[in-house]
Design a protein around this motif. Structure first.
Motif, PDB file in Angstrom:
ATOM      1  N   UNK A   1      74.288  79.534  37.557  1.00  0.00           N
ATOM      2  CA  UNK A   1      75.300  79.748  36.522  1.00  0.00           C
ATOM      3  C   UNK A   1      75.015  81.035  35.764  1.00  0.00           C
TER       4      UNK A   1
ATOM      5  N   UNK B   1      76.868  80.616  27.431  1.00  0.00           N
ATOM      6  CA  UNK B   1      78.054  81.082  28.165  1.00  0.00           C
ATOM      7  C   UNK B   1      79.249  81.229  27.240  1.00  0.00           C
TER       8      UNK B   1
ATOM      9  N   UNK C   1      82.491  93.312  34.446  1.00  0.00           N
ATOM     10  CA  UNK C   1      83.846  93.427  33.925  1.00  0.00           C
ATOM     11  C   UNK C   1      83.846  93.764  32.438  1.00  0.00           C
TER      12      UNK C   1
ATOM     13  N   UNK D   1      86.833  87.273  33.678  1.00  0.00           N
ATOM     14  CA  UNK D   1      85.698  86.724  32.932  1.00  0.00           C
ATOM     15  C   UNK D   1      85.800  85.202  32.865  1.00  0.00           C
TER      16      UNK D   1
ATOM     17  N   UNK E   1      79.397  88.831  36.176  1.00  0.00           N
ATOM     18  CA  UNK E   1      80.775  89.144  35.768  1.00  0.00           C
ATOM     19  C   UNK E   1      80.793  89.800  34.393  1.00  0.00           C
ATOM     20  N   UNK E   2      79.972  89.297  33.483  1.00  0.00           N
ATOM     21  CA  UNK E   2      79.945  89.873  32.134  1.00  0.00           C
ATOM     22  C   UNK E   2      79.545  91.344  32.197  1.00  0.00           C
TER      23      UNK E   2
ATOM     24  N   UNK F   1      83.941  79.288  37.674  1.00  0.00           N
ATOM     25  CA  UNK F   1      83.265  79.087  38.962  1.00  0.00           C
ATOM     26  C   UNK F   1      81.889  78.457  38.750  1.00  0.00           C
ATOM     27  N   UNK F   2      81.140  78.995  37.816  1.00  0.00           N
ATOM     28  CA  UNK F   2      79.774  78.484  37.678  1.00  0.00           C
ATOM     29  C   UNK F   2      79.770  77.074  37.084  1.00  0.00           C
TER      30      UNK F   2
ATOM     31  N   UNK G   1      87.352  83.283  34.892  1.00  0.00           N
ATOM     32  CA  UNK G   1      87.167  82.735  36.229  1.00  0.00           C
ATOM     33  C   UNK G   1      85.685  82.626  36.563  1.00  0.00           C
ATOM     34  N   UNK G   2      84.907  83.617  36.152  1.00  0.00           N
ATOM     35  CA  UNK G   2      83.473  83.575  36.450  1.00  0.00           C
ATOM     36  C   UNK G   2      82.838  82.341  35.813  1.00  0.00           C
ATOM     37  N   UNK G   3      83.169  82.089  34.547  1.00  0.00           N
ATOM     38  CA  UNK G   3      82.605  80.912  33.892  1.00  0.00           C
ATOM     39  C   UNK G   3      83.145  79.645  34.549  1.00  0.00           C
TER      40      UNK G   3
ATOM     41  N   UNK H   1      79.274  81.911  46.468  1.00  0.00           N
ATOM     42  CA  UNK H   1      79.057  80.588  45.901  1.00  0.00           C
ATOM     43  C   UNK H   1      79.738  79.490  46.697  1.00  0.00           C
TER      44      UNK H   1
ATOM     45  N   UNK I   1      81.460  88.558  45.429  1.00  0.00           N
ATOM     46  CA  UNK I   1      80.439  87.663  44.897  1.00  0.00           C
ATOM     47  C   UNK I   1      80.876  86.204  44.785  1.00  0.00           C
ATOM     48  N   UNK I   2      82.166  85.984  44.415  1.00  0.00           N
ATOM     49  CA  UNK I   2      82.587  84.590  44.244  1.00  0.00           C
ATOM     50  C   UNK I   2      82.571  83.839  45.558  1.00  0.00           C
TER      51      UNK I   2
ATOM     52  N   UNK J   1      75.806  84.073  38.181  1.00  0.00           N
ATOM     53  CA  UNK J   1      77.222  84.347  38.435  1.00  0.00           C
ATOM     54  C   UNK J   1      77.922  84.882  37.204  1.00  0.00           C
ATOM     55  N   UNK J   2      77.684  84.221  36.077  1.00  0.00           N
ATOM     56  CA  UNK J   2      78.446  84.625  34.897  1.00  0.00           C
ATOM     57  C   UNK J   2      77.958  85.958  34.352  1.00  0.00           C
TER      58      UNK J   2
END
Lengths: 444, 337
Positions: free
Chosen positions: B97, A416, B108, A62, B104-105, A68-69, A64-66, B60, B56-57, B100-101
């Motif tokens: 943003x 976020x 996961x 989780x 994941x939310x 990355x963006x 890491x996702x934030x 980007x 997915x990562x 992507x986030x």
């Protein structure tokens, strides 16, 4: 109140970086802790450590996702908000920026493999091997991007004549004088902060009455490494002081309200400054300590701010940022040290609630120290964006729309922050370690 | 080949990579949401999740790589595009943003949420639309330099038929590329029901893709006749593209060799994309930046190329490994691993 585009660009960049650095720090440090935990689990054949690595990795997805963006955001904002700076700097420092994307690419690929192959191999060691490229990739990303920041502080590897850049040496630009101490400081402090955040979560659970073997092992592990990284960070911090004294003396002088060039310079903690008389009141004075920080002996001459034209001074409030960062760093070392001492000599104090509470506080405090450190690094470089070559105001966009974008991004980061926190909380509450151990048939 | 040609070729290849990978990703997000609201969620989602989760990562990174690379090789682009694209660029960024986030939310986090899925699905259409607009802008006429000020003419951008035809092409291409890939993937996973749904989507979006391409071609003539003529000069590439499209369509219609069909789709877009790119040269931005006067110093250019070669040596085996383990591992694809 209205701001010019350059000021708004600074605020927006600060906002993005301030938010991104939380996740970037975790992104660099946590893989190291995962690597250590899984390795211990395999070597000791102890399912607790494996579970630890598994759970950390799950939370890591989780953050890491934030990361990355927000990293994408800062990568693009460099060009959107600082087009003139990027046009110039891009010619000299594009190489590490470019290589950073490779390092990140490398990391992303192996992180994907690592996360989805927990039970796919007969030999657990094969799975562990996949975390190594993740560690290498994330630390290499930090290395490359920090060289760019180092370059902004001590640019070299080019000449500038009549606005045209010539004689470019990309490698020399990358390995500028600020690079070694800055990279080492960023890496060590990321590892330290990540260890402390993981320790803080564990200590919190123990305080809540979950004192099983699993938690005890987790806390011991994170605190041992917390101490190692804290000592490392302090040693590197000392080297950074010596670097500043030599290459960027005005930054160190501003942090220490040091005006007159002299040996036996004192280190000041706190206090208030009268800018007219340059007198400091109420500070804790450590005699000669600034000279030691700057050159190792009390006789080292430390350059004072009065040697520089006043319009080139950084804002003097950086003193507080610097002091607070140092104090927090020391706090982390002391707390980790106390825990290790208690374990070695007075076992009954190892789980002392006050010690545990100090560890819990250490998590957020470590992150605050990271924020303060970056604020000092950036504000302390002002008025320059490229020290000696380009002022910050000259690098910024001239667009009149930065203000609206600032509001949009502030909203985005707020969303976020809230959603990622609640996702993480839910993720770990709905699946407690006890429950998971039961499910996996691990003895508690 | 000159430095600037190597640079732009490498970058264009990466942008092409992004177009393919991101299209699959964007379209998958849309289909996944669409499936959910129409009740076809279960079957399609299973397939989509297994493809997306590990990859997915990586998507980007293709985009970041292109942006960093173009600023590195052609620093002038940072100045012109950076100044002009503050608002549209920021909006695209925010969409990226969110996407992507929230992916994941949703994925996961312990519970799936329709709001997350909605955001994930719809941003997947807005992002390609906004990114495609950058290509529109590169055709000139929307960025003007007045003294030291660089401005983006938003009104003209929004009222230009050319601009809208590009957006339309971007959207249908995303859906076509994505559905043809997912058909292949579902087939490999031996998920017959999903395969049926996805195949009908692939067929549905096939003709609009070609229609949109013609629309762009025609409106280009009004917008930038110089580029239009250059495109005519390399028209063989577009003919090849059309041939690949027909071959792909034929295979999908006959329910045959979906893997090969998807390869043809990739080649269809590759030939059109490179035909477009080649005829765009030497301009990076009509009429302000060309690859010749905007290129970085030869020292930096060479350093970047070496870094690129080094990076490929590292990345290509890693990517092959990733694909072997997830995309092409029969057991994984079928959900047995």
């Amino acid at each position: 109140m209205s701001f010019d585009p350059a000021t708004l660009s600074r605020i927006l960049t600060a906002l993005t970086l301030g938010f991104h650095i939380i996740f970037a720090t975790i992104g660099v440090g946590v893989p190291v802790m995962i690597m250590i935990a899984e390795w211990l689990g395999i070597r000791k054949q102890d399912p607790h450590y494996i579970l630890l690595a598994r759970r950390w990795a799950r939370g890591f997805t989780v953050t890491v996702a934030v990361g990355v963006v927000t990293g994408t955001a800062i990568g693009m904002q460099l060009s959107l908000l600082w087009p003139s700076f990027m046009k110039v700097a891009g010619q000299v420092i594009a190489l590490p920026l470019f290589m950073e994307t490779f390092a990140f690419f490398f990391e992303a690929i192996f992180l994907g493999i690592y996360l989805y192959t927990w039970d796919r191999f007969k030999k657990p060691l094969y799975h562990w091997l996949f975390v190594i490229p993740v560690v290498i990739g994330s630390s290499a990303s930090a290395f490359f991007i920090t060289t760019v920041n180092a370059f902004m502080n001590t640019p070299q590897g080019f000449t500038l004549a009549n606005g045209a850049i010539a004689a470019i040496e990309p490698i020399k630009a990358m390995f500028n004088p600020a690079t070694p101490s800055k990279v080492a400081h960023v890496l060590a402090s990321s590892y330290l902060t990540s260890a402390f955040i993981l320790a803080a979560i564990t200590a919190w659970s123990i305080l809540k009455g979950k004192g099983g073997e699993y938690h005890r092992k987790a806390l011991r592990l994170t605190m041992i490494w917390g101490l190692v990284f804290a000592v490392g960070t302090i040693v590197v911090g000392d080297l950074s002081g010596k670097f500043l004294a030599k290459y960027q003396p005005e930054k160190l002088a501003a942090a220490e309200w040091h005006f007159e060039t002299k040996p036996q310079a004192d280190l000041l903690l706190g206090g208030t400054l009268d800018p007219e008389t340059q007198e400091v009141k109420g500070a804790l004075v450590l005699p000669g300590a600034l000279s030691i920080l700057a050159g190792g002996t009390t006789n080292t001459e430390v350059k004072g701010l009065n040697d520089f034209p006043q319009e080139l001074w950084p804002p003097l409030y950086v003193h507080y940022l610097f002091d607070l960062m140092v104090i927090l760093g020391m706090y982390l070392a002391v707390v980790a040290g106390l825990f290790i001492l208690a374990r070695a000599w007075k076992k009954k104090y190892e789980w002392n609630p006050w010690l545990l509470r100090s560890i819990v506080a250490g998590g957020p405090l470590a992150m605050i120290a990271i924020e303060l450190g970056w604020m000092y690094a950036e504000i302390g470089r002002q008025p320059w964006i490229l020290r000696g070559y380009m002022k910050t105001s000259e690098g910024a966009t001239m667009s009149g729309d930065v203000g609206q974008m600032l509001i949009l991004f502030a909203l985005l980061y707020a969303v976020l922050a809230i959603v990622s926190t609640s996702v993480l909380l839910r993720m770990f509450r709905n699946n407690s370690p006890e429950l998971e151990m039961q499910k996996r048939g691990i003895q508690q | 080949m000159s430095l600037e040609m190597i640079g732009i070729t490498v970058l264009w290849i990466f942008l092409y990579g992004y177009v393919i990978v991101a299209s699959i990703d964007f379209g998958a997000g849309f289909f996944s949401y669409y499936g959910k609201i129409t009740g076809k969620g279960e079957i399609v989602n299973k397939v989509i999740n297994r493809y997306l989760s590990p990859v997915w990562e990586v998507t980007n990174v293709f985009l970041i790589f292109f942006i960093v690379g173009i600023v590195g090789f052609f620093p002038d682009t940072a100045y012109y595009y950076g100044t002009a694209l503050l608002v549209p660029g920021s909006i695209a960024l925010i969409l990226l943003a969110i996407r992507g986030s929230f992916y994941a939310f949703n994925h996961y986090g312990s519970k799936t949420s329709n709001v997350y899925l909605f955001l994930y699905g719809t941003t997947g259409l807005f992002i390609p639309a906004s990114l495609a607009t950058v290509l529109t802008i590169s055709e000139g006429g929307f960025i003007v330099e007045e003294g030291s000020q660089i401005r983006l003419l938003m009104d003209q951008l929004f009222t230009s038929p050319f601009s809208w035809s590009v957006v339309f092409l971007a959207l249908v291409s995303v859906l076509f590329i994505s559905s043809s890939f997912l058909t292949y993937y579902a087939n490999k996973a031996e998920d017959r029901e999903a395969e049926k749904v996805l195949r009908s989507w692939a067929l549905f979006w096939a003709l609009p893709t070609i229609f949109a391409s013609f629309l762009v071609f025609v409106s280009m003539r009004n917008h930038n006749v110089e580029h239009f003529n250059a495109m005519l000069n390399s028209s063989w590439l577009f003919v090849v593209s059309m041939a690949f499209f027909l071959a792909a369509l034929g295979l999908i219609m006959q329910r045959k060799a979906y893997g090969l069909a998807f390869l043809f789709v990739m080649l269809q877009f590759a030939s059109a994309f490179f035909g477009y790119g080649q005829s765009h040269l030497p301009y990076l931005l009509y009429p302000y930046i060309t690859i010749h006067d905007g290129v970085t110093s030869s020292v930096m250019g060479e350093a970047l190329i070496w870094a690129f070669i080094g990076g490929l040596v590292l990345l290509v085996p890693s990517l092959v490994l990733l694909m072997k383990m997830f995309l092409f591992d029969a057991k994984y694809v079928k959900g047995q691993n």
